[in-house]
Structures are given as structure tokens and as C-alpha cells.
Design a protein around this motif. Structure first.
Motif, mmCIF file in Angstrom:
data_model
loop_
_atom_site.group_PDB
_atom_site.id
_atom_site.type_symbol
_atom_site.label_atom_id
_atom_site.label_comp_id
_atom_site.label_asym_id
_atom_site.label_seq_id
_atom_site.Cartn_x
_atom_site.Cartn_y
_atom_site.Cartn_z
ATOM 1 N N LEU A 38 80.084 21.199 92.907
ATOM 2 C CA LEU A 38 80.119 20.213 93.986
ATOM 3 C C LEU A 38 80.920 20.697 95.194
ATOM 4 O O LEU A 38 80.807 20.135 96.275
ATOM 5 C CB LEU A 38 80.704 18.897 93.464
ATOM 6 C CG LEU A 38 79.887 18.211 92.362
ATOM 7 C CD1 LEU A 38 80.630 16.993 91.830
ATOM 8 C CD2 LEU A 38 78.502 17.816 92.879
ATOM 9 N N SER A 39 81.730 21.726 94.999
ATOM 10 C CA SER A 39 82.532 22.256 96.106
ATOM 11 C C SER A 39 81.778 23.315 96.910
ATOM 12 O O SER A 39 82.308 23.851 97.885
ATOM 13 C CB SER A 39 83.835 22.863 95.570
ATOM 14 O OG SER A 39 83.557 23.912 94.651
ATOM 15 N N VAL A 46 78.270 15.519 99.696
ATOM 16 C CA VAL A 46 78.175 15.049 98.323
ATOM 17 C C VAL A 46 78.279 13.531 98.376
ATOM 18 O O VAL A 46 79.292 12.981 98.814
ATOM 19 C CB VAL A 46 79.290 15.630 97.437
ATOM 20 C CG1 VAL A 46 79.222 15.038 96.029
ATOM 21 C CG2 VAL A 46 79.183 17.148 97.376
ATOM 22 N N LEU A 47 77.231 12.857 97.955
ATOM 23 C CA LEU A 47 77.181 11.401 97.978
ATOM 24 C C LEU A 47 77.509 10.865 96.587
ATOM 25 O O LEU A 47 77.045 11.389 95.577
ATOM 26 C CB LEU A 47 75.791 10.910 98.386
ATOM 27 C CG LEU A 47 75.210 11.462 99.693
ATOM 28 C CD1 LEU A 47 73.840 10.849 99.957
ATOM 29 C CD2 LEU A 47 76.143 11.190 100.860
ATOM 30 N N LYS A 56 89.156 10.152 96.367
ATOM 31 C CA LYS A 56 89.961 11.191 95.725
ATOM 32 C C LYS A 56 89.447 12.594 96.020
ATOM 33 O O LYS A 56 90.231 13.528 96.249
ATOM 34 C CB LYS A 56 89.999 10.973 94.218
ATOM 35 C CG LYS A 56 90.836 12.010 93.473
ATOM 36 C CD LYS A 56 91.013 11.647 92.011
ATOM 37 C CE LYS A 56 91.900 12.680 91.313
ATOM 38 N NZ LYS A 56 92.156 12.333 89.896
ATOM 39 N N TYR A 57 88.117 12.760 96.034
ATOM 40 C CA TYR A 57 87.541 14.099 96.146
ATOM 41 C C TYR A 57 86.953 14.396 97.526
ATOM 42 O O TYR A 57 86.427 15.490 97.740
ATOM 43 C CB TYR A 57 86.453 14.280 95.088
ATOM 44 C CG TYR A 57 86.977 14.202 93.672
ATOM 45 C CD1 TYR A 57 87.625 15.285 93.084
ATOM 46 C CD2 TYR A 57 86.837 13.035 92.912
ATOM 47 C CE1 TYR A 57 88.111 15.223 91.786
ATOM 48 C CE2 TYR A 57 87.317 12.961 91.622
ATOM 49 C CZ TYR A 57 87.949 14.047 91.059
ATOM 50 O OH TYR A 57 88.425 13.972 89.775
ATOM 51 N N GLY A 58 87.012 13.447 98.429
ATOM 52 C CA GLY A 58 86.479 13.682 99.765
ATOM 53 C C GLY A 58 84.965 13.596 99.842
ATOM 54 O O GLY A 58 84.344 14.148 100.754
ATOM 55 N N PHE A 59 84.345 12.904 98.909
ATOM 56 C CA PHE A 59 82.901 12.696 98.931
ATOM 57 C C PHE A 59 82.557 11.549 99.888
ATOM 58 O O PHE A 59 83.441 10.906 100.458
ATOM 59 C CB PHE A 59 82.368 12.361 97.537
ATOM 60 C CG PHE A 59 82.618 13.418 96.492
ATOM 61 C CD1 PHE A 59 82.777 14.749 96.848
ATOM 62 C CD2 PHE A 59 82.690 13.079 95.146
ATOM 63 C CE1 PHE A 59 83.000 15.725 95.887
ATOM 64 C CE2 PHE A 59 82.916 14.048 94.177
ATOM 65 C CZ PHE A 59 83.075 15.375 94.557
ATOM 66 N N THR A 60 81.270 11.281 100.030
ATOM 67 C CA THR A 60 80.795 10.188 100.870
ATOM 68 C C THR A 60 80.254 9.075 99.979
ATOM 69 O O THR A 60 79.340 9.301 99.178
ATOM 70 C CB THR A 60 79.690 10.662 101.829
ATOM 71 O OG1 THR A 60 80.221 11.683 102.690
ATOM 72 C CG2 THR A 60 79.182 9.504 102.678
ATOM 73 N N TRP A 61 80.817 7.902 100.119
ATOM 74 C CA TRP A 61 80.379 6.762 99.319
ATOM 75 C C TRP A 61 79.144 6.151 99.949
ATOM 76 O O TRP A 61 79.125 5.835 101.134
ATOM 77 C CB TRP A 61 81.501 5.721 99.258
ATOM 78 C CG TRP A 61 81.167 4.500 98.455
ATOM 79 C CD1 TRP A 61 80.688 4.459 97.186
ATOM 80 C CD2 TRP A 61 81.292 3.137 98.875
ATOM 81 N NE1 TRP A 61 80.511 3.152 96.762
ATOM 82 C CE2 TRP A 61 80.869 2.322 97.789
ATOM 83 C CE3 TRP A 61 81.721 2.524 100.050
ATOM 84 C CZ2 TRP A 61 80.865 0.931 97.861
ATOM 85 C CZ3 TRP A 61 81.716 1.144 100.119
ATOM 86 C CH2 TRP A 61 81.302 0.370 99.031
#
Length: 238
Positions: A38-39, A46-47, A56-61
Motif C-alpha cells: 500500500l506504500s 489508497v482509499l 492513522k495511515y494517511g489514506f483517503t476515506w
């Protein structure tokens, strides 16, 4: 990943999105397999459906555009007061077994299917037996539709709702859940949703009660809205 990297190099106008519909914090085996991928910079974004993972991981909700209604599925012949289905993972088997034993002794008709490779054994001393048979999702929906109430037990460390929450709303079922954030979610209704912290908190009469449940759902969870969400992300990049 090599294939995706080559694809992106060949077609500069292709943008790749990773879509996570499970919680990283729950440590599901299939997510542990892809965690390091994922990185990669191959992803435009990353949705994730889990807003706590996003933070926490800097993804997009991507919100709650997660669930398609299986209207073509008919209720199963196995009616029940309370339905649970899930894998033996996330350190939750002991709690589920205790819920089963307690509620069965109180006259609640429980249809529990704890899937595990430990078939023909019992869940940590409980009267609940594991099953090796994995249900197809239409089979799950059929059992959901034939039950009064759905049990949601989150995996250890998971904070986001599971698919059981969406099923309850889409199919108008009561939801018994240990999700501490349930009151923050769309369509929360204290008449139909019951939070428990321990087994002693659970009211068997509420589960067995037979009344009409209606969340007045109008399709907001449909993944068709996810397509619109991604299109909007692309517009914002221009």
C-alpha cells in the motif's frame, strides 16, 4: 506490483486506486499480505472505508459508499432471533461463544456460524461449534433476511463498522453490536440498534421482540457513489 508499475509507465494517463474494504488495524491475514504494497507510489491514492485507518495511515476515506443491496435473494428457511456469521479471527471467538451460550440459555434462538479450520470442535469451551463450511455471500444475505437481529462483534483493535452494520440498515434488521462508535454512524436509531460492552449488557427481550424495523434507507451506501467520489478526486487534481 511489477505488472501495475509497468502498466503505469506505459500509459501515463492511467491512475490506479487501491480500495480497502477491511480494517488494517484488525490484522486480517489477507490484509497483512498486502500491507507493505500500500506504500507503493503506483497508487494515485489508497482509499479506505475505515476513517480511523485513513487518519492513522494517511489514506483517503471514501465514506459509506460500500454496499450493494441483494434484493434478488430470498430469506432462508432457517429463521432465528439472532444471526452471526464470521471467521475465527481477531481474538473475538471467546466473546462470541459466551454470547451464544448466554442467550441460548435465555431462550434466544441463535443462528451462529463461526467459520474455522477447527471444525467439529467447540469455541473455547462454549456450546457453539465451529463450522468449516464457508457460506457464499448470497447465503449470508438469506440468513440475514430470515433473522430478527444481526450480531456484530468487531475484531480486536477494529474501530470501524463491519458489513453487518450495512446489512442491518439495507434489510431493516435490528443490530446488536459492540462498536463503541455506533451512535456516530448514519441511520443510527436507538430503537433498532443496541450497543453492548459486556455480555451482561445484552437484553434478550429486545432481541426476541417482533416489530417492524424501518430505517427509511434510500440507497446512499451504493458503490455507484464511489465512482462519483473518484471522479471528483480526479477533477481536483486538474
Amino acid at each position: 506490483m511489477n505488472y501495475l508499475e509497468k502498466l503505469k509507465q506505459k500509459y501515463e494517463n492511467v491512475f490506479l486506486y487501491a480500495l480497502l474494504t477491511d480494517s488494517l488495524e484488525a490484522n486480517s491475514p489477507h490484509l497483512n499480505y498486502v500491507r507493505d504494497k500500500l506504500s507503493s507510489n503506483v497508487w494515485a491514492k489508497v482509499l479506505t472505508y475505515d476513517k480511523y485507518d485513513a487518519k492513522k495511515y494517511g489514506f483517503t476515506w471514501f465514506g459509506y459508499t460500500y454496499y450493494s443491496s441483494f434484493d434478488f435473494v430470498s430469506p432462508s428457511q432457517q429463521t432465528s432471533d439472532l444471526y452471526f456469521v464470521g471467521y475465527d479471527k481477531g481474538n473475538r471467538a471467546s466473546l462470541i461463544g459466551k454470547i451464544f451460550d448466554t442467550l441460548e440459555s435465555q431462550g434466544v434462538d441463535c443462528n451462529f456460524k463461526m467459520v474455522s479450520n477447527h471444525a467439529d470442535t467447540f469455541v473455547n469451551g462454549s456450546q457453539l461449534a465451529y463450522t468449516r463450511k464457508k457460506q457464499t455471500y448470497p447465503e449470508v444475505v438469506a440468513d440475514v433476511k430470515s433473522s430478527k437481529c444481526i450480531l456484530e462483534v468487531l475484531q480486536e483493535h477494529q474501530q470501524a463498522q463491519s458489513i453487518r452494520y450495512f446489512e442491518a440498515i439495507v434489510y431493516n434488521k435490528k443490530l446488536l453490536t459492540n462498536n463503541v462508535h455506533i451512535k456516530e454512524l448514519p441511520y443510527y436509531d436507538p430503537r433498532y440498534m443496541y450497543y453492548f460492552q459486556s455480555v451482561d449488557d445484552i437484553d434478550p427481550c429486545w432481541i426476541k421482540s417482533d416489530y417492524t424495523v424501518d430505517y427509511k434507507y434510500h440507497g446512499e451506501f451504493s458503490p455507484v457513489h464511489l465512482v462519483d467520489f473518484i471522479k471528483q478526486l480526479e477533477k481536483e487534481k486538474v
